[in-house]
Design a protein around this motif. Structure first.
Motif, PDB file in Angstrom:
ATOM      1  N   GLY A  20       0.757  -1.245   0.000  1.00  0.00           N
ATOM      2  CA  GLY A  20       0.000   0.000   0.000  1.00  0.00           C
ATOM      3  C   GLY A  20       0.784   1.289   0.000  1.00  0.00           C
ATOM      4  O   GLY A  20       0.198   2.348   0.233  1.00  0.00           O
ATOM      5  N   LEU A  21       2.105   1.268  -0.255  1.00  0.00           N
ATOM      6  CA  LEU A  21       2.899   2.495  -0.270  1.00  0.00           C
ATOM      7  C   LEU A  21       3.539   2.657  -1.644  1.00  0.00           C
ATOM      8  O   LEU A  21       4.380   1.856  -2.040  1.00  0.00           O
ATOM      9  N   CYS A  22       3.130   3.696  -2.361  1.00  0.00           N
ATOM     10  CA  CYS A  22       3.652   3.958  -3.707  1.00  0.00           C
ATOM     11  C   CYS A  22       4.728   5.029  -3.655  1.00  0.00           C
ATOM     12  O   CYS A  22       4.545   6.082  -3.035  1.00  0.00           O
ATOM     13  N   THR A  23       5.854   4.770  -4.313  1.00  0.00           N
ATOM     14  CA  THR A  23       6.870   5.791  -4.563  1.00  0.00           C
ATOM     15  C   THR A  23       7.123   5.814  -6.063  1.00  0.00           C
ATOM     16  O   THR A  23       7.419   4.783  -6.664  1.00  0.00           O
ATOM     17  N   THR A  24       6.985   6.985  -6.657  1.00  0.00           N
ATOM     18  CA  THR A  24       7.170   7.110  -8.099  1.00  0.00           C
ATOM     19  C   THR A  24       7.589   8.539  -8.416  1.00  0.00           C
ATOM     20  O   THR A  24       7.783   9.353  -7.510  1.00  0.00           O
ATOM     21  N   THR A  25       7.761   8.848  -9.691  1.00  0.00           N
ATOM     22  CA  THR A  25       8.088  10.211 -10.099  1.00  0.00           C
ATOM     23  C   THR A  25       7.007  10.729 -11.026  1.00  0.00           C
ATOM     24  O   THR A  25       6.338   9.962 -11.721  1.00  0.00           O
TER      25      THR A  25
END
Length: 449
Positions: A166-171
């Motif tokens: 449940g944790l998104c990291t993106t650009t």
């Protein structure tokens, strides 16, 4: 039909919520077998896929590090709190041209989501009273394009399914960071498209789904937003005109209006020191006098030496100043508090002000119904402002939204955002994205042949 209440004022759970969570368990377990993260679909601007080295104070698995394509690197630790949800710590920023990271924040976290209904029948405190953290939602790869979805161990969750992907990291691209047509060289235009590191989670509370979003920009700005989406409560169509709005055919069913008052808690650690200073700036504008062509404006600084309950007004702003660090021009580094649109809710003492500054106390973590302090300690942030001298200031931001439903809120309900940002003021000597050809134009400059 009035909204059903469970013991303790907890909102009714959504039918099928547990089923949806269980259906995703197979995918979650597969992700855990492969490691702590899974990757989403391809995208042009893709975060690094190699495991990040551990940030100070946390393991590699709980480190987020991203070097953006424009040269800026953000680094931080993350953990998941049993009430606040995602907490970010030891946040540092390294623009190109700096020899080492610049620490910005010791910690950043949500501090309350207060939801009072206009008819006075219901009032919710979503972080401390509604299992906000436990209802972390599974994210699909399409929701985190080009990024990584991390698996989160949720405290006090269903013991048979404690891990949620449940944790998104993106650009993300955000459009122009700058654009300048060179007046001396008419055929030359400087422009740069800005890039952000986006970190977010989604938590469900009743009919709402809250997207808690942190955007770390390549220019050093940090934007903090909560987006409310999901569905209108189908059990709250009993409002009268003036307390709600007709939804659906005719004017029979009135969806009850309500407010969302969102609080954030920021513990600054600029340049590695918690002994930051807070300053307030106010400007006054005077009519033209004598032969002046236009009005004049004068800005005055007030040092905030003691705890503060502050309100936004025209020509007022605050900044948090480093006690130890200066940029290459010799100016003290600082971050300016930049408010977003807000509606101040007058119904409760802790919602009557736009921001608070309190002296650090380890037990003061939530803006209201704070459960962490000993008996007898005040429970809300407004009661903590007692004139104490500031040596380690903590900033609390309050952003309100009055939700009067509309036909377009069905179905699903479009996201409505509320939040603010902190912007670097003198953190670097120039724009951190300055092209090399313009690096000499610092301060008062004249064209050189």
């Amino acid at each position: 039909m009035p909204e059903q209440h469970l013991p303790g004022g907890v909102r009714p759970r959504i039918p099928g919520r547990a089923a949806r969570k269980s259906a995703a368990v197979g995918l979650t377990l597969a992700a855990l077998t492969a490691g702590a993260t899974t990757t989403a679909g391809p995208a042009v601007a893709r975060p690094q896929t190699a495991p990040a080295a551990a940030a100070p104070g946390c393991s590699a698995a709980h480190t987020i590090e991203q070097k953006l394509s424009t040269g800026t690197t953000w680094r931080m630790c993350w953990r998941y709190d049993s009430k606040a949800g995602l907490v970010l710590e030891n946040i540092s920023y390294r623009p190109k041209g700096e020899t080492k990271p610049i620490k910005v924040l010791n910690s950043a976290r949500l501090a309350q989501i207060h939801v009072p209904y206009d008819d006075g029948k219901h009032e919710y405190y979503d972080l401390t009273g509604q299992n906000f953290a436990q209802e972390l939602m599974e994210l699909a790869p399409a929701e985190c394009p080009g990024g990584t979805i991390k698996s989160v161990k949720v405290p006090d969750a269903d013991p048979s399914h404690p891990n949620v992907k449940g944790l998104c990291t993106t650009t993300r691209s955000r459009g122009h960071a700058y654009r300048m047509h060179d007046l001396v060289q008419p055929d030359k235009t400087y422009q740069q498209q800005g890039k952000d590191l986006l970190v977010y989670t989604v938590n469900q509370v009743g009919w709402y789904e809250y997207i808690t979003e942190w955007r770390f920009q390549d220019d050093g700005t940090v934007a903090m937003n909560v987006g409310a989406t999901g569905s209108l409560s189908w059990e709250d169509y009993n409002a009268q005109d003036g307390r709600g709005w007709p939804i659906g055919k005719g004017a029979k069913d009135y969806a009850t209006s309500h407010s969302h008052n969102v609080f954030w808690r920021l513990d600054f650690g600029l340049d590695g020191s918690s002994k930051t200073k807070v300053e307030q700036y106010d400007s006054t504008v005077s009519a033209p006098a004598g032969r002046q062509e236009g009005p004049t404006a004068k800005t005055t600084r007030t040092k905030v030496a003691k705890e503060l309950a502050g309100d936004h007004k025209a020509y007022r702003w605050w900044r948090v100043v480093s006690a130890t660090g200066k940029n290459k021009d010799g100016h003290a580094r600082s971050y300016e508090l930049v408010p977003g649109p807000t509606i101040r809710y007058p119904g409760r003492g802790f919602t009557k002000h736009d921001m608070y500054v309190t002296e650090y106390n380890t037990c003061e973590l939530f803006a209201s119904h704070n459960p962490k302090c000993a008996n007898g300690h005040p429970k809300s942030v407004d009661k903590w402002v007692g004139g104490q001298a500031l040596t380690h200031p903590v900033v609390w931001m309050n952003v309100g939204f009055h939700h009067i439903a509309r036909d377009e809120d069905q179905q699903p309900m479009p996201v409505h955002w509320q939040g603010f940002s902190i912007a670097p003021r003198d953190v670097t000597a120039m724009n951190p994205l300055t092209p090399k050809e313009l690096a000499w134009q610092n301060g008062h400059w004249e064209w050189r042949s």
